[in-house]
Design an enzyme around this catalytic site. Structure first.
Site: not given
Ligand code: BES
Ligand code: MN
Ligand code: ZN
Length: 496
Positions: A272, A346
């Protein structure tokens, strides 16, 4: 610890550091509520015009401080908005009580004179007050004063069922606040093992019997937990799977709960941005909600069997981390091609759901801060409800509403089913590279792990789990405890 007492007294004569009085806006008027007591009347007739000039709006969550001492024995009056409906709804009561306690200043004993003539209203007032009084001060040298005593003014102070309602509200509020504590605890102190330890500690503190068992990384590896191990293998802090079991005699139903417990989500090798991971200690909010709900359901003594799973891992990049392109063999045997290590939730949930299948519950519900896409769809205050069963999906949105949480049904369209099966390298694809419908794809992926015939729902709480903005009503900054009240309410209703 805050004590809660029901008291049959008038807001004028009650002895307290502050007294909370409700205000409704009705047409052009501001009316104090409950009606018919001395203070409320004097405020109404003598000061309605003045109240407006003071900026009192009567909106739920709005609080205005006035000097007491003449019309009330309490030196401070907190006017709390209740909205403009003829009948005050329970959520407005929670918000009014919560906002009033949050804005109490240095008052240690607070009397609350809000409409509390039914057990439901009493429950809402106590819940709102205790949720609004929440603070997280473990890391502060100078701790802010806590509210010590809450007096709920009600003519039902001596009714047995009113006492039960207040006690139930305390159990619920404590569960939500426990969940908030876990989310707020920094990730250098809250990691898979310490999370599991916190659950064991909690189970020892409670009177009710909840059995907590923890699988460590060696057991997870030997039993084939490829999802949880795959996500956790880049971290120095090894993954865990905690199981919480409450099994009362003559249970009317068996609910299985599965929570995403990523104690920190850096994204892994699909890393990230700096700002993107700033709040990612909240990525275990699903596991916190699920665990807190199991404890509360047990403490309430509900005749419902509940089995909770906290899928605990830290998602970090390292030489040992899972790579995009890796294939994981999940618990139960399905293989998954990983394409983005930031879609880790997931993977741990899939192992949790597959484990829950083995308990043969009546229903499986997973809770997860799963996708940014769900926040784009529903905003910061509403969580998404996905399901393989329309009745269950509707039941959950209804139950959430009654519990005072905002939930909205979202679909799992047919094309997502095809996309999770689109890879030729493994049984399932973990990630859909196109940017559309990310929350829906994730739900379709999870559904693949639910055993045939078991109704399942997935709550994507990425939006409401963590409040980055200002406190509002009974919701503080930081961890919110989202989904705890929905899960408890579901058990309450399935117990009937
Ligand atoms: N934990 C994050 C989702 C999230 C984002 C929760 C902001 C709370 C606030 C999750 O693991 C994630 O990173 N999801 C990605 C998925 C993508 C790579 C398909 C996302 O939502 O960008
Ligand atoms: Mn994530
Ligand atoms: Zn995550």
């Amino acid at each position: 610890m805050t004590t809660v007492t029901l008291r049959n007294a008038s807001p004028a004569s009650v002895k307290a550091d502050a007294v909370v009085i409700g205000v409704r806006s009705v047409g052009d008027d501001l009316l104090t509520a409950p009606e018919g007591d001395g203070v409320a009347e004097s405020l109404e007739t003598g000061a309605a015009g003045t109240l407006k000039r003071l900026g009192v709006s009567g909106k739920p969550g709005d609080v205005t401080k006035l000097a007491g001492g003449t019309s009330t024995k309490a030196p401070v009056i907190l006017l709390a908005g209740l909205g403009d409906d003829a009948e005050v709804d329970l959520e407005s009561l929670r918000r009014a009580a919560g906002a009033a306690i949050r804005n109490r200043g240095d008052a240690k004993t607070v009397a609350i004179a809000l409409p509390a003539t039914t057990d439901e209203q009493i429950r809402a007032v106590v819940e709102g007050a205790l949720l609004g009084g929440y603070t997280f001060d473990r890391y502060l040298d100078k701790k802010p004063d806590k509210v010590e005593e809450i007096l709920v003014l009600t003519n039902r102070a001596r009714a047995k069922t009113a006492g039960h309602a207040a006690a139930a509200a305390q159990v619920v509020a404590e569960a939500v606040n426990f969940s908030r504590d876990l989310v707020n605890t920094p990730p250098n102190d809250l990691y898979p093992q310490s999370f599991a330890d916190a659950l064991k500690d909690r189970s020892r503190q409670l009177k009710a019997k909840v059995t907590v068992t923890v699988l460590d990384e060696r057991t997870l590896a030997s039993k084939g937990y490829g999802g949880i191990m795959g996500v956790g293998q880049g971290s120095e802090r090894q993954p865990r799977l905690a199981r919480l079991s409450y099994k009362p005699p003559r249970a009317k139903a068996h609910i299985a709960l599965v929570g995403k417990g990523i104690t920190f989500d850096s994204g892994g090798l699909s890393i990230k941005t700096g700002s993107g991971m700033m709040t990612m200690k909240c990525d275990m909010a699903g596991a916190a909600a699920v665990s807190s709900a199991v404890f509360a359901i047990a403490e309430l003594g509900l005749p419902v069997r509940v089995t909770g799973y906290a899928c605990l891992a830290e998602n970090m990049p390292s030489g040992a981390a899972t790579r995009p392109g890796d294939v994981l063999k999940m618990f139960g045997g399905k293989t998954v091609e990983v394409l983005n290590t930031d879609a880790e939730g997931r993977l741990v949930l899939a192992d949790g759901i597959s484990t829950a299948n083995g308990d043969k519950p009546d229903v499986i519900i997973d809770v997860a801060t799963l996708t940014g896409a769900c926040m784009i769809a529903l905003g910061r205050n509403t969580y998404g409800v996905f399901s393989n069963d329309e009745d269950l999906q509707q039941e959950l949105t209804r139950v959430a509403d009654r519990a005072g949480e905002r939930a909205w049904a979202l679909p799992i369209p047919e094309e997502m089913h095809e996309k999770v099966r689109s890879t030729k390298i493994a049984d399932l694809s973990q990630h859909n590279p196109e940017p559309w419908g990310g929350a829906l794809f994730a739900a379709a992926f999870l559904r693949e792990f639910v055993a045939d015939g078991i109704p399942w729902a997935h709550l994507d709480i990425a939006g409401p789990a963590f409040n980055e903005g200002s406190p509002a009503g009974y919701t503080p900054k930081g961890g919110t405890g989202t989904a705890v009240r929905t899960l408890i309410q579901l058990a309450v209703e399935r117990a009937r």
